[in-house]
Design a protein around this motif. Structure first.
Motif, PDB file in Angstrom:
ATOM      1  N   UNK A  60      19.863  65.511  11.843  1.00 56.51           N
ATOM      2  CA  UNK A  60      20.686  64.571  12.618  1.00 56.51           C
ATOM      3  C   UNK A  60      20.923  65.115  14.037  1.00 56.51           C
ATOM      4  N   UNK A  61      20.573  64.308  15.017  1.00 54.39           N
ATOM      5  CA  UNK A  61      20.793  64.608  16.447  1.00 54.39           C
ATOM      6  C   UNK A  61      20.022  65.835  16.938  1.00 54.39           C
ATOM      7  N   UNK A  87      14.772  62.142  16.365  1.00 53.32           N
ATOM      8  CA  UNK A  87      15.016  63.406  15.665  1.00 53.32           C
ATOM      9  C   UNK A  87      13.711  64.084  15.268  1.00 53.32           C
ATOM     10  N   UNK A  88      12.757  63.312  14.815  1.00 49.86           N
ATOM     11  CA  UNK A  88      11.470  63.901  14.403  1.00 49.86           C
ATOM     12  C   UNK A  88      10.732  64.440  15.624  1.00 49.86           C
ATOM     13  N   UNK A 144      14.124  60.862  23.361  1.00 51.86           N
ATOM     14  CA  UNK A 144      15.205  60.273  24.154  1.00 51.86           C
ATOM     15  C   UNK A 144      16.322  59.798  23.235  1.00 51.86           C
ATOM     16  N   UNK A 145      16.662  60.648  22.266  1.00 48.83           N
ATOM     17  CA  UNK A 145      17.753  60.313  21.355  1.00 48.83           C
ATOM     18  C   UNK A 145      19.083  60.293  22.092  1.00 48.83           C
ATOM     19  N   UNK A 155      21.704  58.443  17.277  1.00 50.10           N
ATOM     20  CA  UNK A 155      20.823  57.275  17.267  1.00 50.10           C
ATOM     21  C   UNK A 155      19.502  57.561  17.967  1.00 50.10           C
ATOM     22  N   UNK A 156      18.480  56.810  17.541  1.00 47.77           N
ATOM     23  CA  UNK A 156      17.158  56.964  18.132  1.00 47.77           C
ATOM     24  C   UNK A 156      16.979  56.007  19.292  1.00 47.77           C
ATOM     25  N   UNK A 157      16.319  56.496  20.340  1.00 48.70           N
ATOM     26  CA  UNK A 157      15.904  55.614  21.437  1.00 48.70           C
ATOM     27  C   UNK A 157      14.386  55.605  21.535  1.00 48.70           C
ATOM     28  N   UNK A 158      13.722  56.136  20.525  1.00 47.18           N
ATOM     29  CA  UNK A 158      12.259  56.189  20.524  1.00 47.18           C
ATOM     30  C   UNK A 158      11.713  55.276  19.425  1.00 47.18           C
TER      31      UNK A 158
END
Ligand SMILES: Nc1ncnc2c1ncn2[C@@H]1O[C@H](COP(=O)(O)OP(=O)(O)O)[C@@H](O)[C@H]1O
Ligand SMILES: Cc1ncsc1CCOP(=O)(O)O
Length: 314
Positions: free
Chosen positions: A127-128, A156-157, A166-167, A171-174
């Motif tokens: 996470x994060x 995260x991955x 670009x998390x 939350x994910x931004x990718x």
């Protein structure tokens, strides 16, 4: 932290190329995978695996209830000095880095190292990671103990693989597909499965990738859906191989979410209904879900957007 965890072996760069060679196509069929996932759900219900959860303070209740709902036995134990005792005898261990305070940090390495040595599968939920430095270093160290499954969102991955992400917080931004190369590298480094969650989940294990189309956007309106997915992956890993565990947990959570969304009025009732639907899900609901799966060589479609429809009826 001084590390007792053996270093992660370098990523197998040639594996990316081998996946494109003739004959590299996976022997698995979507129907077979769905049947294996159904069988794994049956095994969880029959065997009630103990899942030791070293997890965050935000979503621990949802995670425990999700595990109970599928038939597993959760134990939220994060006391330094005793975490490794449980890890040695658990069916699986979940290491979720959502709120890695001092106690959790002190538990993680002994627990996953013990699990690794005892042959107990463990799941890393980073996470994060990639956004925040303490947990990023921690996750990189833990990787050396080779998680059976890594479960994270795309940012995260990417962050765990050391690639630019670009998390934003948890939350994910990718896009999921943008994390494919990272997932391939991590899967080769750990020897396990890597599950990238999003509108369409991507699971990579060795040279095989599986896209899983199941779920509902309401999963993103509650906190803990990703954590619950990681926990379910751990429950499944206790009874089956990493690929089936990752795909099966994704199918089960996704299907339960679709059913819950059809009766929910919003996030609150959705969360309650999600637990009800997880509880009511039977192997016969999962066995025919091969049409939700696309099985392909891991590198195939690396530049293709994941466009399979989500939310189709079971
Ligand atoms: N837009 C979406 N539509 C349907 N399911 C989704 C969507 N976004 C995420 N999910 C599902 O929600 C669960 C949690 O995924 P995600 O939100 O990526 O995790 P995280 O909480 O770690 O960011 C997964 O089962 C995933 O398949
Ligand atoms: C909000 C939050 N903050 C730290 S951990 C956490 C829970 C994240 O859960 P998920 O990523 O599964 O929604």
């Amino acid at each position: 932290m001084t590390s007792a965890v053996p270093p992660c072996p370098p990523a197998d760069d040639r594996a990316d190329e081998r996946a494109d060679e003739p004959g590299g196509a996976p022997p698995l069929s979507p129907g077979r995978l769905a049947a294996d996932a159904a069988q794994a759900l049956a095994a969880v219900r029959a065997r009630t695996p103990l899942v030791q959860c070293l997890t965050n303070e935000v979503t621990t209740n949802l995670v425990a209830n999700a595990l109970l709902a599928v038939g597993a036995s959760p134990a939220m134990t994060a006391v330094p000095g005793e975490a490794e005792q449980l890890a040695a005898v658990a069916g699986a261990v979940l290491a979720n880095l959502g709120t890695p305070g001092p106690d959790l940090r002190a538990c993680l390495e002994p627990a996953v190292t013990t699990a690794r040595r005892a042959g107990v599968p463990w799941v890393l939920d980073p996470v994060a990671v990639g956004v925040l430095s303490v947990r990023t270093r921690l996750a990189e160290q833990l990787l050396g103990a080779r998680p059976a499954v890594v479960r994270g969102n795309a940012s995260e991955v990417l962050g765990l693989a050391g690639l630019t992400s670009s998390g934003r917080g948890v939350d994910s931004c990718d896009a999921v597909e943008d994390a494919r190369v990272a997932a391939v590298r991590l899967a080769h480094a750990t020897g396990g499965a890597v599950a990238v969650s999003g509108a369409v989940d991507l699971v990579v294990a060795g040279d095989v990738a599986v896209r899983v189309s199941a779920g509902d956007p309401l999963l993103t309106a509650i906190t803990g859906a990703g954590c619950a997915l990681g926990a379910l992956a751990a429950a499944f890993a206790a009874v089956t191989d990493p690929l089936t565990a990752a795909v099966g947990s994704s199918l089960v959570l996704g299907l339960a979410a679709e059913r819950a969304a059809s009766v929910a009025r919003g996030p609150g009732s959705f969360q309650v209904a999600l637990l009800d639907e997880l509880y009511g899900l039977r192997p016969e609901h999962v066995v025919g879900l091969g049409d939700r799966l696309v099985v392909e060589p891991a590198r195939t479609g690396a530049r293709r957007a994941a466009t399979a429809p989500v939310g189709a009826p079971a």
